[in-house]
Design a protein around this motif. Structure first.
Motif, PDB file in Angstrom:
ATOM      1  N   GLU A 437       0.829  -1.215   0.000  1.00  0.00           N
ATOM      2  CA  GLU A 437       0.000   0.000   0.000  1.00  0.00           C
ATOM      3  C   GLU A 437       0.856   1.254   0.000  1.00  0.00           C
ATOM      4  O   GLU A 437       0.558   2.235  -0.697  1.00  0.00           O
ATOM      5  CB  GLU A 437      -0.935  -0.005   1.217  1.00  0.00           C
ATOM      6  CG  GLU A 437      -2.092  -0.984   1.119  1.00  0.00           C
ATOM      7  CD  GLU A 437      -3.014  -0.672  -0.040  1.00  0.00           C
ATOM      8  OE1 GLU A 437      -3.284   0.529  -0.277  1.00  0.00           O
ATOM      9  OE2 GLU A 437      -3.448  -1.614  -0.722  1.00  0.00           O
ATOM     10  N   LYS A 440       2.300   1.645  -3.437  1.00  0.00           N
ATOM     11  CA  LYS A 440       1.263   2.064  -4.373  1.00  0.00           C
ATOM     12  C   LYS A 440       0.974   3.551  -4.250  1.00  0.00           C
ATOM     13  O   LYS A 440       0.835   4.266  -5.255  1.00  0.00           O
ATOM     14  CB  LYS A 440      -0.020   1.259  -4.121  1.00  0.00           C
ATOM     15  CG  LYS A 440      -1.172   1.613  -5.054  1.00  0.00           C
ATOM     16  CD  LYS A 440      -2.407   0.797  -4.718  1.00  0.00           C
ATOM     17  CE  LYS A 440      -3.582   1.180  -5.598  1.00  0.00           C
ATOM     18  NZ  LYS A 440      -4.804   0.420  -5.233  1.00  0.00           N
ATOM     19  N   GLU A 444       1.416   6.325  -7.211  1.00  0.00           N
ATOM     20  CA  GLU A 444       0.304   7.144  -7.675  1.00  0.00           C
ATOM     21  C   GLU A 444       0.636   8.627  -7.587  1.00  0.00           C
ATOM     22  O   GLU A 444       0.275   9.415  -8.468  1.00  0.00           O
ATOM     23  CB  GLU A 444      -0.958   6.836  -6.863  1.00  0.00           C
ATOM     24  CG  GLU A 444      -1.560   5.477  -7.177  1.00  0.00           C
ATOM     25  CD  GLU A 444      -2.755   5.153  -6.302  1.00  0.00           C
ATOM     26  OE1 GLU A 444      -2.990   5.894  -5.323  1.00  0.00           O
ATOM     27  OE2 GLU A 444      -3.447   4.155  -6.600  1.00  0.00           O
TER      28      GLU A 444
END
Length: 496
Positions: A437, A440, A444
């Motif tokens: 997470e 990620k 992003e």
């Protein structure tokens, strides 16, 4: 709320008798035109894709006719938000290409046009006709179409070439009218999948229509009409004539898009599941195997509803697991009688190769999925060895650890002896998920920054934002788009 209730609210309540009479006329004559004006339906322009409207407007200004058709209309009438918008027109693919610089012609056997707006693709098809023109429509010995580029003059002819009545409802954006030629609105209101034309002929032309009938039934909760369902058990074997690349894509649609459990049940009911997964024939009457698959598919359906991605390799790992286990057991028995026995790992590798090779004859599993499956199954052997902490930490650091553990945890519901190993690995899994997470989020953030800079640069250079079409693509995006287009052509058996 049922699909039928949803449809009833999408159309004027006084239409029931009109729709019924129209369907009766279709049964007598084969086709009957029905037009519903803006006061008889509730499709709002605001619910339509602005890019689809732009395509229709461009075609209309160029002197062509263009309509929205297919799943987008079905979804709008059932109160859903369409993911894709398809346009049908009397313009040929070459004419469409000349109208839109941001478009590409896809396929040879069945030409369509993709008009591209950034990541949004509007699919444009030319009206089809059922006329027999040998140079443009060709069938093999079984009646399956291998080429179909016979263009029609109007939507009446086009409607005859569509698969099911609920997918042959057209929307005229300019007049705000719905046009129906095969009683599709009646069938939609009554939750019925009804094929257009002679079912045996249409299934022979394209056996995948049988899968589509079953998939729509599972997805929408609709029943199939008797004539639509009747030939499937006998003609299901025709699916063996379809390319394995195309069937791989069809299997993904059946099981990875939120209705996998229902698809499994209805495919079994009509004897199609064992055609797609031949190794399952030995386990059809084994309730534990069926329960394992059903539980996995129910979990996948739940993931889809949560906007989580389901992966093909995990699906095949589930579907083929029992076949793989049986093959390993058989090879181990043979191995026991060898003078020089081979290792368990080599036995597993041989079993894996045999199972995948057999399945590839039906569905062409891509190399990426093949590798991921192999990693998932290999870790099943290693996750029961928790004797050395360093090795465990190294195993948990593998990129495929979490997927393999998900499969291991799934197995533990049916193999209770694995529970203590699941409890041991769970903290490793939690930490791996946390790290993923974080990674990620950073990715992003970096991507957002890159796209912001790119948008400014494109706008400064062209006066348009980067969503206008091909002009804004960088090399990686272009290669990705072309790769997806090639994969689609292969899956649809469109490559020469």
């Amino acid at each position: 709320m049922t699909e039928k209730n949803k449809i009833t609210t999408a159309l004027s309540p006084d239409l029931n008798e009109i729709l019924k009479k129209n369907k009766e006329q279709v049964k007598k004559s084969g086709q009957a035109r029905l037009v519903l004006n803006k006061d008889q339906h509730n499709i709002a322009r605001s619910a339509l894709s602005p890019h689809a409207l732009k395509v229709i407007d461009g075609l209309t200004k160029a002197g062509f006719k263009a309509y929205l058709v297919g799943g987008c209309i079905r979804d709008l009438l059932t109160g859903k938000s369409p993911k894709d918008f398809d346009v049908s027109t009397n313009a040929t693919p070459e004419q469409v290409r000349r109208v839109f610089s941001n478009s590409r012609i896809i396929g040879r056997r069945f030409k369509i046009v993709h008009v591209v707006y950034g990541k949004d693709i509007i699919e444009v098809t030319t009206f089809r006709s059922s006329k027999q023109i040998p140079a443009k429509r060709q069938s093999d010995g079984s009646g399956m179409l291998v080429r179909d580029n016979v263009y029609g003059r109007n939507i009446q002819e086009d409607a005859e070439r569509r698969d099911f009545t609920i997918n042959a409802i057209y929307y005229d954006v300019k007049k705000n009218e719905l046009l129906d030629f095969h009683g599709g609105l009646y069938d939609l209101c009554h939750g019925t999948i009804d094929i257009i034309g002679d079912p045996a002929v249409r299934y022979a032309e394209d056996p995948v229509r049988m899968i589509r009938a079953l998939r729509f039934s599972a997805k929408l909760g609709f029943k199939m009409s008797r004539r639509t369902a009747a030939p499937i058990k006998e003609m299901g074997i025709n699916l063996n004539q379809v390319s394995n690349a195309r069937l791989f894509e069809e299997v993904n649609k059946l099981f990875l898009t939120g209705h996998g459990l229902e698809s499994f049940k209805i495919l079994n009911r009509y004897g199609v599941f064992e055609i797609l997964f031949p190794g399952y024939r030995n386990f059809g009457n084994n309730p534990i195997v069926s329960e394992f698959i059903e539980y996995a598919l129910a979990s996948s359906d739940e993931r889809f509803q949560q906007d989580k991605r389901n992966m093909p390799h995990f699906l095949y790992a589930v579907m083929l697991w029992s076949i793989f286990q049986e093959r390993v057991f058989s090879l181990q028995q043979s191995n026991d009688s060898r003078i020089t026995p081979i290792s368990v790992r080599r036995i597993a590798e041989r079993a894996f190769s045999e199972v995948i090779e057999e399945q590839n004859l039906v569905t062409a599993i891509p190399m990426s999925s093949y590798i991921s499956m192999k990693n998932t199954w290999t870790l099943q052997l290693l996750l029961t060895d928790i004797s050395e902490e360093d090795k465990c930490a190294a195993l948990a650091s593998k990129s495929y650890f979490r997927g393999a553990f998900d499969f291991f945890k799934l197995r533990s519901r049916f193999e209770p002896y694995l529970t203590r190993f699941v409890e041991f690995w769970q903290p490793y899994y939690n930490e791996s998920s946390r790290q993923a997470e974080l990674s990620k989020a950073k990715k992003e953030e970096k991507e957002q920054s890159r796209f912001s800079k790119k948008d400014k640069a494109v706008k400064a250079r062209t006066g348009r934002d980067s969503s206008s079409g091909f002009e804004s693509e960088d090399a990686a995006e272009k290669n990705d788009r072309l790769a997806r287009a090639r994969a689609w052509r292969i899956s649809m058996n469109l490559e020469p």
